[in-house]
Design a protein around this motif. Sequence first.
Motif, mmCIF file in Angstrom:
data_model
loop_
_atom_site.group_PDB
_atom_site.id
_atom_site.type_symbol
_atom_site.label_atom_id
_atom_site.label_comp_id
_atom_site.label_asym_id
_atom_site.label_seq_id
_atom_site.Cartn_x
_atom_site.Cartn_y
_atom_site.Cartn_z
ATOM 1 N N PHE A 74 0.774 -1.893 -0.136
ATOM 2 C CA PHE A 74 0.171 -0.262 0.019
ATOM 3 C C PHE A 74 0.029 1.054 -0.191
ATOM 4 N N SER A 75 0.578 2.070 -0.211
ATOM 5 C CA SER A 75 0.666 3.773 -0.514
ATOM 6 C C SER A 75 -0.352 4.459 0.573
ATOM 7 N N VAL A 76 0.801 5.759 0.404
ATOM 8 C CA VAL A 76 -0.468 7.006 1.180
ATOM 9 C C VAL A 76 -1.832 6.969 0.321
ATOM 10 N N LYS A 77 -1.049 7.054 -1.538
ATOM 11 C CA LYS A 77 -2.209 7.432 -2.311
ATOM 12 C C LYS A 77 -3.208 6.892 -2.323
ATOM 13 N N SER A 78 -2.694 5.170 -1.756
ATOM 14 C CA SER A 78 -4.177 4.427 -1.632
ATOM 15 C C SER A 78 -4.682 4.263 -0.894
ATOM 16 N N LEU A 79 -3.959 4.699 -0.100
ATOM 17 C CA LEU A 79 -4.951 4.565 1.378
ATOM 18 C C LEU A 79 -6.090 6.308 1.427
ATOM 19 N N PHE A 80 -5.468 7.322 0.694
ATOM 20 C CA PHE A 80 -6.163 8.808 0.778
ATOM 21 C C PHE A 80 -7.377 7.917 -1.081
ATOM 22 N N ASP A 81 -6.741 7.311 -1.965
ATOM 23 C CA ASP A 81 -8.141 6.730 -2.620
ATOM 24 C C ASP A 81 -9.530 6.488 -1.933
ATOM 25 N N ALA A 82 -8.434 5.415 -1.679
ATOM 26 C CA ALA A 82 -10.301 4.542 -0.336
ATOM 27 C C ALA A 82 -10.991 5.231 0.775
ATOM 28 N N ARG A 83 -10.279 6.805 1.199
ATOM 29 C CA ARG A 83 -11.210 7.686 1.826
ATOM 30 C C ARG A 83 -11.116 7.210 3.456
ATOM 31 N N VAL A 84 -9.708 6.244 3.585
ATOM 32 C CA VAL A 84 -9.061 5.885 4.626
ATOM 33 C C VAL A 84 -9.303 7.164 5.783
ATOM 34 N N HIS A 85 -8.815 8.352 5.310
ATOM 35 C CA HIS A 85 -8.493 9.428 5.973
ATOM 36 C C HIS A 85 -9.721 10.151 6.397
ATOM 37 N N LEU A 86 -11.443 10.217 6.525
ATOM 38 C CA LEU A 86 -12.252 10.278 6.647
ATOM 39 C C LEU A 86 -12.878 9.623 8.234
ATOM 40 N N GLY A 87 -12.722 10.880 8.686
ATOM 41 C CA GLY A 87 -13.565 10.588 10.312
ATOM 42 C C GLY A 87 -14.177 10.978 10.490
ATOM 43 N N HIS A 88 -14.792 11.148 11.664
ATOM 44 C CA HIS A 88 -16.654 11.396 12.064
ATOM 45 C C HIS A 88 -16.487 12.977 12.319
ATOM 46 N N LYS A 89 -17.474 13.707 12.878
ATOM 47 C CA LYS A 89 -18.230 14.672 13.043
ATOM 48 C C LYS A 89 -17.094 15.514 14.057
ATOM 49 N N ALA A 90 -16.697 16.128 14.083
ATOM 50 C CA ALA A 90 -15.792 16.893 15.547
ATOM 51 C C ALA A 90 -16.863 16.355 17.171
ATOM 52 N N GLY A 91 -18.002 16.294 17.314
ATOM 53 C CA GLY A 91 -18.475 16.280 17.951
ATOM 54 C C GLY A 91 -18.182 14.978 19.088
ATOM 55 N N CYS A 92 -17.992 14.429 17.758
ATOM 56 C CA CYS A 92 -18.075 12.123 18.034
ATOM 57 C C CYS A 92 -17.149 12.582 18.466
ATOM 58 N N ARG A 93 -15.462 12.899 18.617
ATOM 59 C CA ARG A 93 -14.103 12.435 18.528
ATOM 60 C C ARG A 93 -14.091 12.579 19.747
ATOM 61 N N HIS A 94 -13.275 11.158 20.271
ATOM 62 C CA HIS A 94 -12.637 10.435 20.763
ATOM 63 C C HIS A 94 -11.736 10.879 21.487
ATOM 64 N N ARG A 95 -11.313 11.473 22.762
ATOM 65 C CA ARG A 95 -9.810 12.067 22.576
ATOM 66 C C ARG A 95 -8.975 11.489 22.668
ATOM 67 N N PHE A 96 -8.687 10.180 23.330
ATOM 68 C CA PHE A 96 -7.901 9.252 23.031
ATOM 69 C C PHE A 96 -7.129 9.933 21.738
ATOM 70 N N MET A 97 -8.788 9.616 20.524
ATOM 71 C CA MET A 97 -7.989 9.633 18.712
ATOM 72 C C MET A 97 -7.270 10.791 18.426
ATOM 73 N N GLU A 98 -7.331 12.092 19.388
ATOM 74 C CA GLU A 98 -6.345 13.143 19.066
ATOM 75 C C GLU A 98 -5.523 13.579 18.120
ATOM 76 N N PRO A 99 -4.333 12.555 19.149
ATOM 77 C CA PRO A 99 -2.947 12.791 18.290
ATOM 78 C C PRO A 99 -2.934 12.342 16.960
ATOM 79 N N TYR A 100 -3.597 11.501 16.655
ATOM 80 C CA TYR A 100 -4.176 10.876 15.233
ATOM 81 C C TYR A 100 -5.076 11.795 13.833
ATOM 82 N N ILE A 101 -5.377 12.680 14.301
ATOM 83 C CA ILE A 101 -6.694 13.649 13.680
ATOM 84 C C ILE A 101 -5.786 14.599 13.279
ATOM 85 N N PHE A 102 -5.302 15.321 11.155
ATOM 86 C CA PHE A 102 -4.331 15.800 10.987
ATOM 87 C C PHE A 102 -5.263 16.931 11.043
ATOM 88 N N GLY A 103 -6.563 17.276 10.959
ATOM 89 C CA GLY A 103 -7.087 18.705 11.270
ATOM 90 C C GLY A 103 -8.616 18.355 11.057
#
Length: 285
Positions: A74-103
């Motif tokens: 795999f590559s970062v591009k293949s992960l991006f094409d598969a929409r792996v980077h899309l998370g949930h709404k900011a209001g549903c964010r778990h506090r222990f997942m903050e280090p893995y969030i780009f923005g």
Amino acid sequence: MAPSASALTRLLNAGVRPGFLRTAAPGAARPSGRALGGAAAPAAGEPEGGEDSQRKLLDEPLRHSDFFKVKELFSVKSLFDARVHLGHKAGCRHRFMEPYIFGSRLDQDIIDLEQTALHLQLALNFTAHVAYRKGIILFVSRNRQFSHLIENMARDCGEYAHTRYFKGGLLTNAPLLFGSTVRLPDLIIFLHTLNNVFEPHVAIRDAAKMTIPTVGVVDTNCNPCLITYPIPGNDDSPSSVHLFCRLFQITINRAKEKRRQMEALLRLQHPKRATGQPDPLPKQS
């Protein structure tokens, strides 16, 4: 009866050595059946090719950082094409997942794919080593949408899947439910770490109690603390889940094929080596 300390001193001063202090006659030492540390000493002329080949079979993958070449899958591009980077709404964010969030964009969390690629490589590498050592791998998910996909993927790579209701205590009380000879999985892979009511899967807690290593895809609304190898990524999109399933399937099949190649090579080098040796993985009670 051994003499007292005072009598022993007088005998030594007189030049008399008791029997239990006399040295053995010069000559060849008697062979001992035990070696240092309590291990049995090998007999003279005993072939050690079988033990050496078995040790080489298990230790050779540990000498390489990427023995199974999972980084090229795999590559970062293949992960991006598969929409792996899309998370949930900011209001549903778990506090222990903050280090893995780009923005965040339009109130939707974006996962850092650089960290996802690093964690995914570690998880695939560990999965390959377990499959290479003939460990039992269990895929777990409670998402009904992907049940058929996960079960077929586990069947194609010769492993197991559990996509139905998971009863609490199924791992911790396994000897009582299935008997004392049951063997627990050596690795549990969670394609989804939440159940149908968006609570942590009960198997994560049970696996942590039984010290079973786990690999899990954790979205921005999940808790990665009890996962041994967390993979920050989208666990809702079909394209993302298909990508993770394909990567795990290729990794496991590649590791098993590598094991067969190494065994065939060792059989050619040591044709008289005994086959059917027990697996070195420790059995869990």
